[in-house]
Design a protein around this motif. Structure first.
Motif, PDB file in Angstrom:
ATOM      1  N   HIS A  29      -1.746  -5.623   0.584  1.00 51.61           N
ATOM      2  CA  HIS A  29      -2.375  -4.767   1.591  1.00 51.61           C
ATOM      3  C   HIS A  29      -1.597  -4.812   2.902  1.00 51.61           C
ATOM      4  N   GLU A  44      -9.840  -5.318 -11.479  1.00 54.43           N
ATOM      5  CA  GLU A  44      -9.209  -5.682 -10.217  1.00 54.43           C
ATOM      6  C   GLU A  44      -9.884  -6.911  -9.634  1.00 54.43           C
ATOM      7  N   ASN A  82       3.670   1.411  -1.627  1.00 55.77           N
ATOM      8  CA  ASN A  82       4.494   1.198  -2.833  1.00 55.77           C
ATOM      9  C   ASN A  82       5.804   0.465  -2.563  1.00 55.77           C
ATOM     10  N   ARG A  89      -4.458  -5.711  -9.878  1.00 53.76           N
ATOM     11  CA  ARG A  89      -5.010  -4.544 -10.570  1.00 53.76           C
ATOM     12  C   ARG A  89      -4.327  -4.407 -11.936  1.00 53.76           C
ATOM     13  N   ASP A 136       0.821  -1.215   0.000  1.00 55.94           N
ATOM     14  CA  ASP A 136       0.000   0.000   0.000  1.00 55.94           C
ATOM     15  C   ASP A 136       0.856   1.266   0.000  1.00 55.94           C
ATOM     16  N   LEU A 191      -0.360  -4.805 -11.612  1.00 52.29           N
ATOM     17  CA  LEU A 191       0.104  -4.539 -10.252  1.00 52.29           C
ATOM     18  C   LEU A 191      -0.631  -5.419  -9.256  1.00 52.29           C
ATOM     19  N   ARG A 217      -1.378  -5.316  -5.630  1.00 53.17           N
ATOM     20  CA  ARG A 217      -1.319  -4.391  -4.503  1.00 53.17           C
ATOM     21  C   ARG A 217      -1.416  -5.210  -3.219  1.00 53.17           C
TER      22      ARG A 217
END
Length: 165
Positions: A121, A144, A14, A160, A12, A117, A119
């Motif tokens: 969490h 997503e 990056n 995503r 989250d 990507l 992502r």
């Protein structure tokens, strides 16, 4: 059409990794990475390449390094000395992937037209490598898919796909 896709797993905040290693173990994300990149060229920086025990099967590897004396003893690997050289090698391919690391993603963002990507969490404060911000004015979220944490995955994550506007 020539699709240049960035593919990464980033937290989250990056965060991508620390000490040339990932910060998490997500088997389903590894399977997705393999499924998406198999049969295609993968472009990476030298440190990313050196984080693998050996070249990944069924993929051509383009390794970017500033070291003019750097060599690799595998037929599936090509060493280049700039992102521009790497992009020239893949210009006639339908699809190729930029797989890292942080500096290569940053340089490649303007050349890419797709981002795959994952992502993750969580916030990883001790990371030393980060994925660049995705400018919302230039990219749209196309799809997503959420994956909850479970016995094999310590962290929840969302796949995503972004397309350049």
């Amino acid at each position: 059409m020539n699709i240049i896709a960035l593919i990464a797993a980033a937290a989250d905040n990056n965060a991508l990794g620390k000490d040339n290693d990932l910060l998490w173990h997500l088997p389903d994300d590894f399977k997705r990475f393999k499924s998406l990149t198999s049969g295609h060229t993968i472009v990476m920086g030298r440190k990313t390449y050196e984080s693998f025990p050996k070249p990944l099967p069924n993929r051509k590897h383009v390794i970017i390094t500033r070291d003019k004396n750097y060599t690799v003893d595998y037929d599936v690997c090509v060493v280049v000395h700039s992102l521009e050289e790497a992009l020239e090698l893949v210009k006639d391919e339908d699809l190729s992937f930029i797989i890292g690391g942080g500096e290569i993603y940053k340089l490649a963002m303007e050349h890419a037209n797709k981002i795959e990507l994952t992502r993750v969490h969580g916030i990883f404060e001790d990371a030393d490598t980060f994925f660049p911000e995705i400018p919302e004015s230039q990219w749209e979220l196309a799809s997503e898919q959420y994956h909850p944490a479970d016995e094999k995955h310590k962290y929840a994550f969302t796949y995503r796909t972004y397309l350049k506007i």
